[in-house]
Design a protein around this motif. Structure first.
Motif, PDB file in Angstrom:
ATOM      1  N   GLY A 114       0.842  -1.178   0.093  1.00 42.96           N
ATOM      2  CA  GLY A 114       0.012   0.091   0.143  1.00 42.96           C
ATOM      3  C   GLY A 114       0.750   1.284   0.065  1.00 42.96           C
ATOM      4  N   LYS A 115       1.780   1.213   0.922  1.00 42.69           N
ATOM      5  CA  LYS A 115       2.737   2.496   0.780  1.00 42.69           C
ATOM      6  C   LYS A 115       3.370   2.585  -0.677  1.00 42.69           C
ATOM      7  CE  LYS A 115       3.636   2.656   5.745  1.00 42.69           C
ATOM      8  NZ  LYS A 115       5.002   2.386   6.887  1.00 42.69           N
ATOM      9  N   ALA A 116       3.715   1.591  -1.211  1.00 43.23           N
ATOM     10  CA  ALA A 116       4.532   1.475  -2.534  1.00 43.23           C
ATOM     11  C   ALA A 116       3.521   2.029  -3.522  1.00 43.23           C
ATOM     12  CB  ALA A 116       5.093   0.492  -2.956  1.00 43.23           C
ATOM     13  N   ALA A 117       2.201   1.712  -3.366  1.00 43.08           N
ATOM     14  CA  ALA A 117       1.334   2.085  -4.519  1.00 43.08           C
ATOM     15  C   ALA A 117       1.264   3.682  -4.307  1.00 43.08           C
ATOM     16  CB  ALA A 117       0.034   1.379  -4.143  1.00 43.08           C
ATOM     17  N   ALA A 118       1.019   4.035  -2.958  1.00 47.74           N
ATOM     18  CA  ALA A 118       0.657   5.448  -2.517  1.00 47.74           C
ATOM     19  C   ALA A 118       1.942   6.422  -3.162  1.00 47.74           C
ATOM     20  CB  ALA A 118       0.715   5.634  -1.151  1.00 47.74           C
ATOM     21  N   ARG A 119       2.938   5.884  -3.140  1.00 45.40           N
ATOM     22  CA  ARG A 119       4.430   6.623  -3.431  1.00 45.40           C
ATOM     23  C   ARG A 119       4.088   6.784  -5.035  1.00 45.40           C
ATOM     24  NH1 ARG A 119       7.065   3.551   0.601  1.00 45.40           N
ATOM     25  NH2 ARG A 119       7.714   2.184  -1.093  1.00 45.40           N
ATOM     26  N   SER A 120       4.016   5.435  -5.678  1.00 49.06           N
ATOM     27  CA  SER A 120       3.693   5.681  -7.197  1.00 49.06           C
ATOM     28  C   SER A 120       2.594   6.681  -7.583  1.00 49.06           C
ATOM     29  CB  SER A 120       3.676   4.304  -7.605  1.00 49.06           C
ATOM     30  OG  SER A 120       2.192   3.959  -7.499  1.00 49.06           O
ATOM     31  N   ARG A 121       1.992   7.112  -6.909  1.00 45.81           N
ATOM     32  CA  ARG A 121       0.940   7.880  -7.263  1.00 45.81           C
ATOM     33  C   ARG A 121       1.260   9.367  -6.532  1.00 45.81           C
ATOM     34  NH1 ARG A 121      -1.046   3.076  -7.061  1.00 45.81           N
ATOM     35  NH2 ARG A 121      -2.733   2.268  -8.354  1.00 45.81           N
ATOM     36  N   ARG A 122       2.078   9.173  -6.053  1.00 48.80           N
ATOM     37  CA  ARG A 122       2.431  10.741  -5.407  1.00 48.80           C
ATOM     38  C   ARG A 122       1.396  11.332  -4.357  1.00 48.80           C
ATOM     39  NH1 ARG A 122       4.403  11.803 -10.895  1.00 48.80           N
ATOM     40  NH2 ARG A 122       6.654  11.913 -10.581  1.00 48.80           N
ATOM     41  N   LEU A 123       1.127   9.849  -3.407  1.00 54.14           N
ATOM     42  CA  LEU A 123       0.255  10.336  -2.244  1.00 54.14           C
ATOM     43  C   LEU A 123       0.588  10.100  -0.965  1.00 54.14           C
ATOM     44  CD1 LEU A 123      -3.209   9.189  -3.963  1.00 54.14           C
ATOM     45  CD2 LEU A 123      -2.536  11.292  -3.686  1.00 54.14           C
ATOM     46  N   ASP A 124       0.305  10.729  -0.177  1.00 49.57           N
ATOM     47  CA  ASP A 124       0.878  10.091   1.332  1.00 49.57           C
ATOM     48  C   ASP A 124      -0.349   8.782   1.437  1.00 49.57           C
ATOM     49  OD1 ASP A 124      -1.545  10.494   3.083  1.00 49.57           O
ATOM     50  OD2 ASP A 124      -0.864  12.801   2.790  1.00 49.57           O
ATOM     51  N   PHE A 125       0.081   7.877   2.452  1.00 45.17           N
ATOM     52  CA  PHE A 125      -0.567   6.694   2.562  1.00 45.17           C
ATOM     53  C   PHE A 125      -1.877   7.035   2.991  1.00 45.17           C
ATOM     54  CE2 PHE A 125      -1.674   2.830   5.360  1.00 45.17           C
ATOM     55  CZ  PHE A 125      -1.831   1.945   4.525  1.00 45.17           C
ATOM     56  N   ASN A 126      -2.110   7.742   4.174  1.00 45.76           N
ATOM     57  CA  ASN A 126      -3.630   8.165   4.394  1.00 45.76           C
ATOM     58  C   ASN A 126      -4.479   8.703   3.276  1.00 45.76           C
ATOM     59  OD1 ASN A 126      -3.144   7.683   7.251  1.00 45.76           O
ATOM     60  ND2 ASN A 126      -2.243   9.703   7.587  1.00 45.76           N
ATOM     61  N   LYS A 127      -3.962   9.629   2.367  1.00 46.47           N
ATOM     62  CA  LYS A 127      -4.765  10.117   1.331  1.00 46.47           C
ATOM     63  C   LYS A 127      -4.916   8.800   0.370  1.00 46.47           C
ATOM     64  CE  LYS A 127      -6.483  13.640   0.033  1.00 46.47           C
ATOM     65  NZ  LYS A 127      -7.714  14.150   0.447  1.00 46.47           N
ATOM     66  N   TYR A 128      -4.153   8.032   0.237  1.00 48.39           N
ATOM     67  CA  TYR A 128      -4.340   6.837  -0.750  1.00 48.39           C
ATOM     68  C   TYR A 128      -5.468   5.962  -0.136  1.00 48.39           C
ATOM     69  CZ  TYR A 128      -3.318   2.478  -2.982  1.00 48.39           C
ATOM     70  OH  TYR A 128      -3.401   1.209  -3.717  1.00 48.39           O
ATOM     71  N   VAL A 129      -5.404   5.632   1.153  1.00 45.16           N
ATOM     72  CA  VAL A 129      -6.290   4.843   1.707  1.00 45.16           C
ATOM     73  C   VAL A 129      -7.780   5.453   1.597  1.00 45.16           C
ATOM     74  CG1 VAL A 129      -7.241   3.638   3.821  1.00 45.16           C
ATOM     75  CG2 VAL A 129      -4.847   3.471   3.236  1.00 45.16           C
ATOM     76  N   GLU A 130      -7.613   6.819   1.851  1.00 52.71           N
ATOM     77  CA  GLU A 130      -9.191   7.545   1.575  1.00 52.71           C
ATOM     78  C   GLU A 130      -9.543   7.546   0.454  1.00 52.71           C
ATOM     79  OE1 GLU A 130     -10.450  11.901   3.339  1.00 52.71           O
ATOM     80  OE2 GLU A 130      -8.502  11.920   1.848  1.00 52.71           O
ATOM     81  N   ARG A 131      -8.687   7.664  -0.680  1.00 53.18           N
ATOM     82  CA  ARG A 131      -9.203   7.674  -2.147  1.00 53.18           C
ATOM     83  C   ARG A 131      -9.724   6.332  -2.478  1.00 53.18           C
ATOM     84  NH1 ARG A 131      -5.216   9.988  -6.642  1.00 53.18           N
ATOM     85  NH2 ARG A 131      -5.808  11.903  -5.823  1.00 53.18           N
ATOM     86  N   LEU A 132      -9.316   5.132  -2.090  1.00 52.03           N
ATOM     87  CA  LEU A 132      -9.616   3.868  -2.462  1.00 52.03           C
ATOM     88  C   LEU A 132     -10.886   3.570  -1.743  1.00 52.03           C
ATOM     89  CD1 LEU A 132      -6.486   1.622  -1.543  1.00 52.03           C
ATOM     90  CD2 LEU A 132      -7.381   2.278  -3.949  1.00 52.03           C
ATOM     91  N   ILE A 133     -11.204   3.936  -0.402  1.00 47.35           N
ATOM     92  CA  ILE A 133     -12.410   3.920   0.108  1.00 47.35           C
ATOM     93  C   ILE A 133     -13.551   4.697  -0.748  1.00 47.35           C
ATOM     94  CG2 ILE A 133     -13.964   4.482   2.337  1.00 47.35           C
ATOM     95  CD1 ILE A 133     -11.319   3.798   3.893  1.00 47.35           C
ATOM     96  N   ILE A 134     -13.296   6.148  -0.930  1.00 47.38           N
ATOM     97  CA  ILE A 134     -14.048   6.773  -1.574  1.00 47.38           C
ATOM     98  C   ILE A 134     -14.609   6.256  -3.012  1.00 47.38           C
ATOM     99  CG2 ILE A 134     -14.474   9.019  -2.839  1.00 47.38           C
ATOM    100  CD1 ILE A 134     -12.623  10.234  -0.538  1.00 47.38           C
TER     101      ILE A 134
END
Length: 83
Positions: A19-39
């Motif tokens: 998850g952290k690697a996926a967030a980095r590849s999208r230039r997002l912090d991990f919290n924002k990445y998880v939030e985006r997935l949920i939305i």
């Protein structure tokens, strides 16, 4: 203005690192990445995107397969050198 609420989630270490690697590849912090997935999951945005991708594959799959083969094939023609 919405207030962020803190929560705790327990994840397998490999899942967390992925998850952290996926967030980095999208230039997002991990919290924002998880939030985006949920939305995306709860609003249907992800499903709509996946359906659009499937339509593209259904309609243009042969073209895309041929293009991929052409790009993967070694060049058999030598390009003339520029004069």
């Amino acid at each position: 203005m919405a207030t962020n609420k803190q929560t705790q989630v327990r994840l397998d270490e490999s899942v967390l690192e992925a998850g952290k690697a996926a967030a980095r590849s999208r230039r997002l912090d991990f919290n924002k990445y998880v939030e985006r997935l949920i939305i995306e999951d709860t609003t249907g945005a992800r499903a709509a995107g996946m359906a659009a991708a499937q339509r593209l594959i259904d309609e243009q799959g042969t073209f895309l397969d041929n293009l991929e083969q052409q790009l993967d094939a070694p060049s058999t023609q030598r390009q003339p050198d520029a004069a």
